[in-house]
Design an enzyme around this catalytic site. Sequence first.
Site, PDB file in Angstrom:
ATOM      1  N   ASP A 108     -10.598   3.899  -1.680  1.00 56.37           N
ATOM      2  CA  ASP A 108     -11.178   2.841  -0.842  1.00 56.37           C
ATOM      3  C   ASP A 108     -12.688   2.685  -1.006  1.00 56.37           C
ATOM      4  OD1 ASP A 108      -8.623   2.703   0.067  1.00 56.37           O
ATOM      5  OD2 ASP A 108      -9.131   2.863   2.188  1.00 56.37           O
ATOM      6  N   ASP A 167       0.836  -1.205   0.000  1.00 55.39           N
ATOM      7  CA  ASP A 167       0.000   0.000   0.000  1.00 55.39           C
ATOM      8  C   ASP A 167       0.873   1.258   0.000  1.00 55.39           C
ATOM      9  OD1 ASP A 167      -2.004   1.832   0.389  1.00 55.39           O
ATOM     10  OD2 ASP A 167      -2.947   0.755   2.034  1.00 55.39           O
ATOM     11  N   GLY A 201      -4.939   3.197  -8.190  1.00 56.25           N
ATOM     12  CA  GLY A 201      -5.123   3.371  -9.620  1.00 56.25           C
ATOM     13  C   GLY A 201      -4.244   4.429 -10.258  1.00 56.25           C
TER      14      GLY A 201
END
Length: 441
Positions: free
Chosen positions: A258, A187, A237
């Site tokens: 999210d 992440d 993205g």
Amino acid sequence: MRAFASLSLAVLALALLPSASQTPAPPQAAPKAQSAAPPKPQLVASQSSVAPKAQLAAPRVPPPQVAQTPPMGWNSWNYFFDKVTDKNIRDSADQIVATGMKDAGYVYVNIDDTWEGERDASGVLHSNAKFPDMKALADYVHSKGLKIGIYSSPGPKTCAGYEGSLDHEAQDAQLYASWGIDYLKYDLCSFIPAVMMKQAPNDHAEQMRIMWAAYDKMDKALKATGRPIVFSFCQYGWDAVWEWAPQVGGNLWRTTGDIQPYWDRIYAIASQQAGLESYSGPGHWNDPDMLEVGNGKLTLAENRSHFSWWAILAAPLLAGNDLPNMKPEIKAILTNRDVIAIDQDPLGRQGARAYSEGEVEVWTRPLAGGALAIAVFNVGDNRYSTHPFHLDLARLGLHGPQSGKDLWTGKPITLTDNKPLELPSHDVLLVRVDEPKANVR
Ligand code: GLA
């Protein structure tokens, strides 16, 4: 404290990256446990292309056994957020077996953020007090015939402000492999201000190159362990990730910010997948985020539509609900074998929007053996009226009555042009047609 720290990181990131616009904000109330949860990066993909992609070698082919169909399993974040413990993971693994989810195809039990502790003098990362023994936990999950996933960040900190993998990539990959980890979600978060912005404050293309290189570095570190580990990119993205992720080992990549357990957010994310279908396939999947089925106040119709949409999209099916307290009707949705078979179809082709008309969206997905999945969604908000709608079969490339199976009633259905479909608000008709009759041209 950690939540505040990560909030300021995300705010900083949004402020510093002018080329990344924010998602059109759907109405969002705070989900449960949100006060303790870190901020949600709400970024949309930039469609821009940058130089590094052109410089890449041929796609790095993942080991054949990894992610040949969209990964299925469960992840701790959408229900437990930062409260997740070793016990929650064990209980969830138990329930995946007990509820029949394992038999239906759910395999990965993924620990999201907040398991991380401190590094010792040799740089070895230790789990925190909530996770006393990661090896023992992995062994437990494996003993159930399941696989286990973990979470980290290329930055110095994770999104929740815990220890990230920056400058420890090889060491962390080896650690995961030594524990028996099968899946890594990576992440971006603090990497944005701490590395991208610092090293290239005014150069967007260079920032994107640095980001790409960070994922490439961890992919090499994972491959060097010799253990097949699914590599999940979580960078919301950015920089049209679907164009370059497979070349740096991505087995799946988040395409948006999210998800949250609200219809508007789920619908917004589903809509953003239109047009991405050519980037998805065996070993490399678009990821519209983990499932919210069974979370928040989603109605049964919304849960059905959410699950159907993810199946049409060939999306990873990572449940995110409270498995020990799952209601039977939620279990029935998550274990609907016919719908799962659409998601897991061996052809691996992501479905696409065929057309939309008023408040109805029609999506189709080509399946192995020439079969076709057709999903009709009523995305209108009026809960008190159904939505009579006439499917235009010609717009799906079909001609004449089509015999199929309604995958939510389990009954045969014949689709014709003039038959009115009565769909309640936010509900779906999902049909599998094994022998579609094509339009005669
Ligand atoms: C980001 C991710 C989420 C979750 C949290 C954990 O917001 O997009 O899926 O992993 O971080 O902090």
